[in-house]
Design an enzyme around this catalytic site. Structure first.
Site, PDB file in Angstrom:
ATOM      1  N   ASP A  75       3.770   0.209  -3.161  1.00 16.85           N
ATOM      2  CA  ASP A  75       4.817   1.203  -2.898  1.00 16.85           C
ATOM      3  C   ASP A  75       5.951   1.063  -3.905  1.00 16.85           C
ATOM      4  O   ASP A  75       6.598   0.029  -4.000  1.00 16.85           O
ATOM      5  CB  ASP A  75       5.336   1.055  -1.469  1.00 16.85           C
ATOM      6  CG  ASP A  75       4.229   1.234  -0.439  1.00 16.85           C
ATOM      7  OD1 ASP A  75       3.412   2.153  -0.610  1.00 16.85           O
ATOM      8  OD2 ASP A  75       4.168   0.443   0.516  1.00 16.85           O
ATOM      9  N   ASP A  98       8.723  -3.524  -8.289  1.00 19.63           N
ATOM     10  CA  ASP A  98      10.006  -2.833  -8.229  1.00 19.63           C
ATOM     11  C   ASP A  98      10.996  -3.541  -7.312  1.00 19.63           C
ATOM     12  O   ASP A  98      12.055  -3.011  -7.002  1.00 19.63           O
ATOM     13  CB  ASP A  98       9.826  -1.379  -7.790  1.00 19.63           C
ATOM     14  CG  ASP A  98       9.320  -1.264  -6.363  1.00 19.63           C
ATOM     15  OD1 ASP A  98       8.661  -2.206  -5.868  1.00 19.63           O
ATOM     16  OD2 ASP A  98       9.586  -0.223  -5.730  1.00 19.63           O
ATOM     17  N   LYS A 133       7.990   5.797   0.079  1.00 21.97           N
ATOM     18  CA  LYS A 133       8.561   6.674   1.103  1.00 21.97           C
ATOM     19  C   LYS A 133       8.712   5.929   2.426  1.00 21.97           C
ATOM     20  O   LYS A 133       8.859   6.552   3.466  1.00 21.97           O
ATOM     21  CB  LYS A 133       7.675   7.900   1.295  1.00 21.97           C
ATOM     22  CG  LYS A 133       7.560   8.758   0.059  1.00 21.97           C
ATOM     23  CD  LYS A 133       6.631   9.924   0.301  1.00 21.97           C
ATOM     24  CE  LYS A 133       6.443  10.733  -0.958  1.00 21.97           C
ATOM     25  NZ  LYS A 133       5.442  11.787  -0.758  1.00 21.97           N
ATOM     26  N   THR A 173       0.500  -6.258  -2.000  1.00 20.13           N
ATOM     27  CA  THR A 173       1.489  -5.433  -1.330  1.00 20.13           C
ATOM     28  C   THR A 173       1.874  -5.961   0.048  1.00 20.13           C
ATOM     29  O   THR A 173       1.007  -6.288   0.862  1.00 20.13           O
ATOM     30  CB  THR A 173       0.971  -3.976  -1.227  1.00 20.13           C
ATOM     31  OG1 THR A 173       1.911  -3.165  -0.521  1.00 20.13           O
ATOM     32  CG2 THR A 173      -0.380  -3.889  -0.529  1.00 20.13           C
ATOM     33  N   ASN A 174       3.175  -6.041   0.293  1.00 27.59           N
ATOM     34  CA  ASN A 174       3.666  -6.317   1.643  1.00 27.59           C
ATOM     35  C   ASN A 174       3.481  -5.046   2.458  1.00 27.59           C
ATOM     36  O   ASN A 174       3.850  -3.957   1.999  1.00 27.59           O
ATOM     37  CB  ASN A 174       5.154  -6.676   1.625  1.00 27.59           C
ATOM     38  CG  ASN A 174       5.440  -8.053   1.064  1.00 27.59           C
ATOM     39  OD1 ASN A 174       4.549  -8.874   0.899  1.00 27.59           O
ATOM     40  ND2 ASN A 174       6.706  -8.311   0.770  1.00 27.59           N
ATOM     41  N   TYR A 202       6.805   2.886   4.639  1.00 29.44           N
ATOM     42  CA  TYR A 202       5.708   2.797   5.611  1.00 29.44           C
ATOM     43  C   TYR A 202       4.669   3.902   5.432  1.00 29.44           C
ATOM     44  O   TYR A 202       4.278   4.573   6.378  1.00 29.44           O
ATOM     45  CB  TYR A 202       6.245   2.774   7.045  1.00 29.44           C
ATOM     46  CG  TYR A 202       7.316   1.733   7.234  1.00 29.44           C
ATOM     47  CD1 TYR A 202       7.020   0.377   7.110  1.00 29.44           C
ATOM     48  CD2 TYR A 202       8.628   2.101   7.509  1.00 29.44           C
ATOM     49  CE1 TYR A 202       8.001  -0.589   7.257  1.00 29.44           C
ATOM     50  CE2 TYR A 202       9.617   1.143   7.666  1.00 29.44           C
ATOM     51  CZ  TYR A 202       9.294  -0.196   7.541  1.00 29.44           C
ATOM     52  OH  TYR A 202      10.269  -1.147   7.695  1.00 29.44           O
ATOM     53  N   ARG A 224       3.567 -13.199   2.449  1.00 25.79           N
ATOM     54  CA  ARG A 224       4.585 -12.157   2.293  1.00 25.79           C
ATOM     55  C   ARG A 224       5.464 -12.471   1.086  1.00 25.79           C
ATOM     56  O   ARG A 224       6.114 -13.493   1.028  1.00 25.79           O
ATOM     57  CB  ARG A 224       5.427 -12.039   3.561  1.00 25.79           C
ATOM     58  CG  ARG A 224       6.471 -10.948   3.486  1.00 25.79           C
ATOM     59  CD  ARG A 224       7.187 -10.777   4.832  1.00 25.79           C
ATOM     60  NE  ARG A 224       8.307  -9.889   4.693  1.00 25.79           N
ATOM     61  CZ  ARG A 224       8.230  -8.567   4.597  1.00 25.79           C
ATOM     62  NH1 ARG A 224       7.058  -7.987   4.672  1.00 25.79           N
ATOM     63  NH2 ARG A 224       9.301  -7.826   4.457  1.00 25.79           N
ATOM     64  N   LYS A 225       5.451 -11.559   0.114  1.00 27.79           N
ATOM     65  CA  LYS A 225       6.306 -11.752  -1.054  1.00 27.79           C
ATOM     66  C   LYS A 225       7.760 -11.846  -0.591  1.00 27.79           C
ATOM     67  O   LYS A 225       8.138 -11.078   0.280  1.00 27.79           O
ATOM     68  CB  LYS A 225       6.128 -10.592  -2.042  1.00 27.79           C
ATOM     69  CG  LYS A 225       4.753 -10.542  -2.664  1.00 27.79           C
ATOM     70  CD  LYS A 225       4.578  -9.367  -3.615  1.00 27.79           C
ATOM     71  CE  LYS A 225       4.478  -8.076  -2.852  1.00 27.79           C
ATOM     72  NZ  LYS A 225       4.287  -6.889  -3.669  1.00 27.79           N
ATOM     73  N   ASP A 253       2.424  -4.167  -7.540  1.00 27.88           N
ATOM     74  CA  ASP A 253       2.918  -3.844  -6.216  1.00 27.88           C
ATOM     75  C   ASP A 253       2.435  -2.427  -5.916  1.00 27.88           C
ATOM     76  O   ASP A 253       2.125  -1.667  -6.839  1.00 27.88           O
ATOM     77  CB  ASP A 253       4.450  -3.919  -6.202  1.00 27.88           C
ATOM     78  CG  ASP A 253       5.041  -3.578  -4.849  1.00 27.88           C
ATOM     79  OD1 ASP A 253       4.504  -4.047  -3.829  1.00 27.88           O
ATOM     80  OD2 ASP A 253       6.042  -2.835  -4.817  1.00 27.88           O
TER      81      ASP A 253
END
Length: 183
Positions: free
Chosen positions: A11, A134, A18, A51-52, A20, A108-109, A9
């Site tokens: 972010d 995470d 943080k 990553t979404n 966006y 989208r996860k 992943d």
């Protein structure tokens, strides 16, 4: 022979989350992540980012902004002696997306679409691969894609009691290297 992958992943795993993030000025890499990637690469794993990115769908930044940040991040990986890392992203959001981005999708996860696409495009053996995430959505997507080993990184307790086989829980990314998961 099929490749083994290290799905990551972005972010919260590669960079501090943080909310966006789309500018290099806002990127702080998670402590120890380059060492984790390097260790997996040394054991024959191909790193892949999944990553979404609903900030695109919400109109907070563009796909061009995301691509520019991804190129800059790759330059940082290059400087650290890491290989090229493919990036798969989902710009959609089922309720907050704008225009074409407002949709329920399979990428989208927790849906496995991004992982399944990477598995097909890079001839990956999912059963021998790892996912580091995470969010429980990361783990669910990996499980649905048949990824054999899942590492859930959380500063607290398991956020979901749903049992999924082969999930290792660690408190920080740097704790991954102190486990025997890739021995």
């Amino acid at each position: 022979m099929k490749n083994k992958a290290l799905f990551l992943d972005r972010d919260g795993i590669i960079n501090e989350d943080k909310a966006y993030v789309y500018r290099k000025e806002d990127i702080d890499f998670v402590e120890g992540i380059f060492d984790v990637i390097r260790t997996f690469v040394s054991k024959g794993f191909m790193p892949v980012i999944v990553t979404n990115q609903s900030g695109i769908g919400r109109g907070l930044y563009s796909e061009a902004d995301f691509a520019a940040l991804s190129r800059w991040m790759q330059s940082q990986f290059d400087s650290a002696g890491l290989p090229a890392i493919p990036v798969y992203y989902c710009p959609h959001h089922p309720t907050e997306g704008i225009g074409q981005y407002r949709q329920q999708c399979d990428c989208r996860k927790p849906e496995p679409g991004m992982l399944l696409t990477a598995i097909a495009e890079h001839h990956i053996d999912a059963s021998r691969s790892f996912m580091i995430g995470d969010s429980w959505r990361d783990i669910q997507a990996a499980d649905a894609a048949g990824v054999g080993h899942k590492i859930f990184v959380s500063p607290g307790d398991n956020e979901n009691s749903q049992p999924i086989d082969n999930v290792t829980h660690v408190n920080t990314v740097s704790h991954i290297l102190s486990t025997d998961v890739i021995a």
